[in-house]
Design a protein around this motif. Structure first.
Motif, PDB file in Angstrom:
ATOM      1  N   TYR A  35       0.838  -1.202   0.000  1.00  0.00           N
ATOM      2  CA  TYR A  35       0.000   0.000   0.000  1.00  0.00           C
ATOM      3  C   TYR A  35       0.874   1.254   0.000  1.00  0.00           C
ATOM      4  O   TYR A  35       0.658   2.162  -0.803  1.00  0.00           O
ATOM      5  CB  TYR A  35      -0.935  -0.007   1.210  1.00  0.00           C
ATOM      6  CG  TYR A  35      -1.789   1.237   1.278  1.00  0.00           C
ATOM      7  CD1 TYR A  35      -2.848   1.405   0.401  1.00  0.00           C
ATOM      8  CD2 TYR A  35      -1.524   2.242   2.193  1.00  0.00           C
ATOM      9  CE1 TYR A  35      -3.631   2.556   0.433  1.00  0.00           C
ATOM     10  CE2 TYR A  35      -2.292   3.383   2.237  1.00  0.00           C
ATOM     11  CZ  TYR A  35      -3.339   3.543   1.360  1.00  0.00           C
ATOM     12  OH  TYR A  35      -4.093   4.684   1.392  1.00  0.00           O
ATOM     13  N   ILE A  36       1.869   1.302   0.859  1.00  0.00           N
ATOM     14  CA  ILE A  36       2.762   2.458   0.939  1.00  0.00           C
ATOM     15  C   ILE A  36       3.456   2.699  -0.398  1.00  0.00           C
ATOM     16  O   ILE A  36       3.591   3.835  -0.853  1.00  0.00           O
ATOM     17  CB  ILE A  36       3.818   2.260   2.055  1.00  0.00           C
ATOM     18  CG1 ILE A  36       3.165   2.309   3.429  1.00  0.00           C
ATOM     19  CG2 ILE A  36       4.923   3.294   1.950  1.00  0.00           C
ATOM     20  CD1 ILE A  36       4.064   1.847   4.560  1.00  0.00           C
ATOM     21  N   GLN A  37       3.896   1.628  -1.037  1.00  0.00           N
ATOM     22  CA  GLN A  37       4.628   1.725  -2.302  1.00  0.00           C
ATOM     23  C   GLN A  37       3.724   1.972  -3.501  1.00  0.00           C
ATOM     24  O   GLN A  37       4.209   2.163  -4.613  1.00  0.00           O
ATOM     25  CB  GLN A  37       5.435   0.451  -2.540  1.00  0.00           C
ATOM     26  CG  GLN A  37       6.536   0.241  -1.534  1.00  0.00           C
ATOM     27  CD  GLN A  37       7.232  -1.102  -1.706  1.00  0.00           C
ATOM     28  OE1 GLN A  37       6.802  -1.973  -2.454  1.00  0.00           O
ATOM     29  NE2 GLN A  37       8.327  -1.273  -0.991  1.00  0.00           N
ATOM     30  N   GLY A  38       2.412   1.945  -3.290  1.00  0.00           N
ATOM     31  CA  GLY A  38       1.479   2.153  -4.385  1.00  0.00           C
ATOM     32  C   GLY A  38       1.288   0.926  -5.265  1.00  0.00           C
ATOM     33  O   GLY A  38       0.738   1.014  -6.359  1.00  0.00           O
ATOM     34  N   LYS A  39       1.719  -0.234  -4.783  1.00  0.00           N
ATOM     35  CA  LYS A  39       1.573  -1.480  -5.529  1.00  0.00           C
ATOM     36  C   LYS A  39       0.217  -2.137  -5.298  1.00  0.00           C
ATOM     37  O   LYS A  39      -0.141  -3.068  -6.002  1.00  0.00           O
ATOM     38  CB  LYS A  39       2.690  -2.459  -5.166  1.00  0.00           C
ATOM     39  CG  LYS A  39       4.050  -1.969  -5.599  1.00  0.00           C
ATOM     40  CD  LYS A  39       5.141  -2.944  -5.222  1.00  0.00           C
ATOM     41  CE  LYS A  39       6.492  -2.413  -5.672  1.00  0.00           C
ATOM     42  NZ  LYS A  39       7.569  -3.308  -5.282  1.00  0.00           N
ATOM     43  N   ALA A  40      -0.503  -1.678  -4.293  1.00  0.00           N
ATOM     44  CA  ALA A  40      -1.833  -2.222  -3.991  1.00  0.00           C
ATOM     45  C   ALA A  40      -2.732  -1.072  -3.559  1.00  0.00           C
ATOM     46  O   ALA A  40      -2.312  -0.189  -2.809  1.00  0.00           O
ATOM     47  CB  ALA A  40      -1.755  -3.259  -2.875  1.00  0.00           C
ATOM     48  N   THR A  66       0.034   8.010   5.810  1.00  0.00           N
ATOM     49  CA  THR A  66      -0.986   8.834   5.192  1.00  0.00           C
ATOM     50  C   THR A  66      -1.820   7.997   4.232  1.00  0.00           C
ATOM     51  O   THR A  66      -1.284   7.251   3.413  1.00  0.00           O
ATOM     52  CB  THR A  66      -0.339   9.996   4.413  1.00  0.00           C
ATOM     53  OG1 THR A  66       0.486  10.731   5.299  1.00  0.00           O
ATOM     54  CG2 THR A  66      -1.384  10.913   3.821  1.00  0.00           C
ATOM     55  N   ARG A  67      -3.106   8.152   4.353  1.00  0.00           N
ATOM     56  CA  ARG A  67      -4.023   7.439   3.462  1.00  0.00           C
ATOM     57  C   ARG A  67      -3.978   8.100   2.095  1.00  0.00           C
ATOM     58  O   ARG A  67      -4.110   9.307   1.978  1.00  0.00           O
ATOM     59  CB  ARG A  67      -5.429   7.499   4.039  1.00  0.00           C
ATOM     60  CG  ARG A  67      -6.431   6.767   3.211  1.00  0.00           C
ATOM     61  CD  ARG A  67      -7.794   6.833   3.849  1.00  0.00           C
ATOM     62  NE  ARG A  67      -8.753   6.222   2.930  1.00  0.00           N
ATOM     63  CZ  ARG A  67     -10.031   6.252   3.080  1.00  0.00           C
ATOM     64  NH1 ARG A  67     -10.563   6.858   4.117  1.00  0.00           N
ATOM     65  NH2 ARG A  67     -10.830   5.675   2.204  1.00  0.00           N
ATOM     66  N   HIS A  68      -3.762   7.311   1.080  1.00  0.00           N
ATOM     67  CA  HIS A  68      -3.802   7.839  -0.287  1.00  0.00           C
ATOM     68  C   HIS A  68      -4.804   7.015  -1.072  1.00  0.00           C
ATOM     69  O   HIS A  68      -4.735   5.797  -1.152  1.00  0.00           O
ATOM     70  CB  HIS A  68      -2.419   7.817  -0.946  1.00  0.00           C
ATOM     71  CG  HIS A  68      -1.720   6.498  -0.907  1.00  0.00           C
ATOM     72  ND1 HIS A  68      -1.851   5.540  -1.871  1.00  0.00           N
ATOM     73  CD2 HIS A  68      -0.865   5.982   0.019  1.00  0.00           C
ATOM     74  CE1 HIS A  68      -1.112   4.484  -1.567  1.00  0.00           C
ATOM     75  NE2 HIS A  68      -0.513   4.712  -0.428  1.00  0.00           N
TER      76      HIS A  68
END
Length: 85
Positions: A35-40, A66-68
């Protein structure tokens, strides 16, 4: 897709996690990292983590992550949900 991972005993012991909690913690950590890395997206990461929505959000908050959640993420989650009904 099913994935099975073998963990050598010395590594499992080195993790200092109760044996019955290892799989749960590895999945949670992988989910949050992806999630942090933007992979999920949040939905995919939450499902991988095994946590409910509120629990996942609480875990992010506890770690000061931080929620993105973009419009692209929302559309991906909607598409995924529709394809798995």
């Amino acid at each position: 897709m099913e994935l099975q991972i073998s963990l050598p005993d010395d590594i499992a012991i080195g993790l200092k996690i109760p044996p019955q909690k290892i799989e749960e913690e590895i999945l949670r950590e992988a989910a949050i990292t992806f999630y942090i890395q933007g992979k999920a997206s949040m939905g995919v990461a939450r499902r991988l983590s095994g946590l409910g929505k509120r629990e996942f959000l609480d875990e992010l908050a506890k770690r000061k992550i931080t929620r993105h959640y973009s419009e692209k993420d929302a559309n991906a989650d909607i598409k995924y949900a529709k394809s798995h009904q």
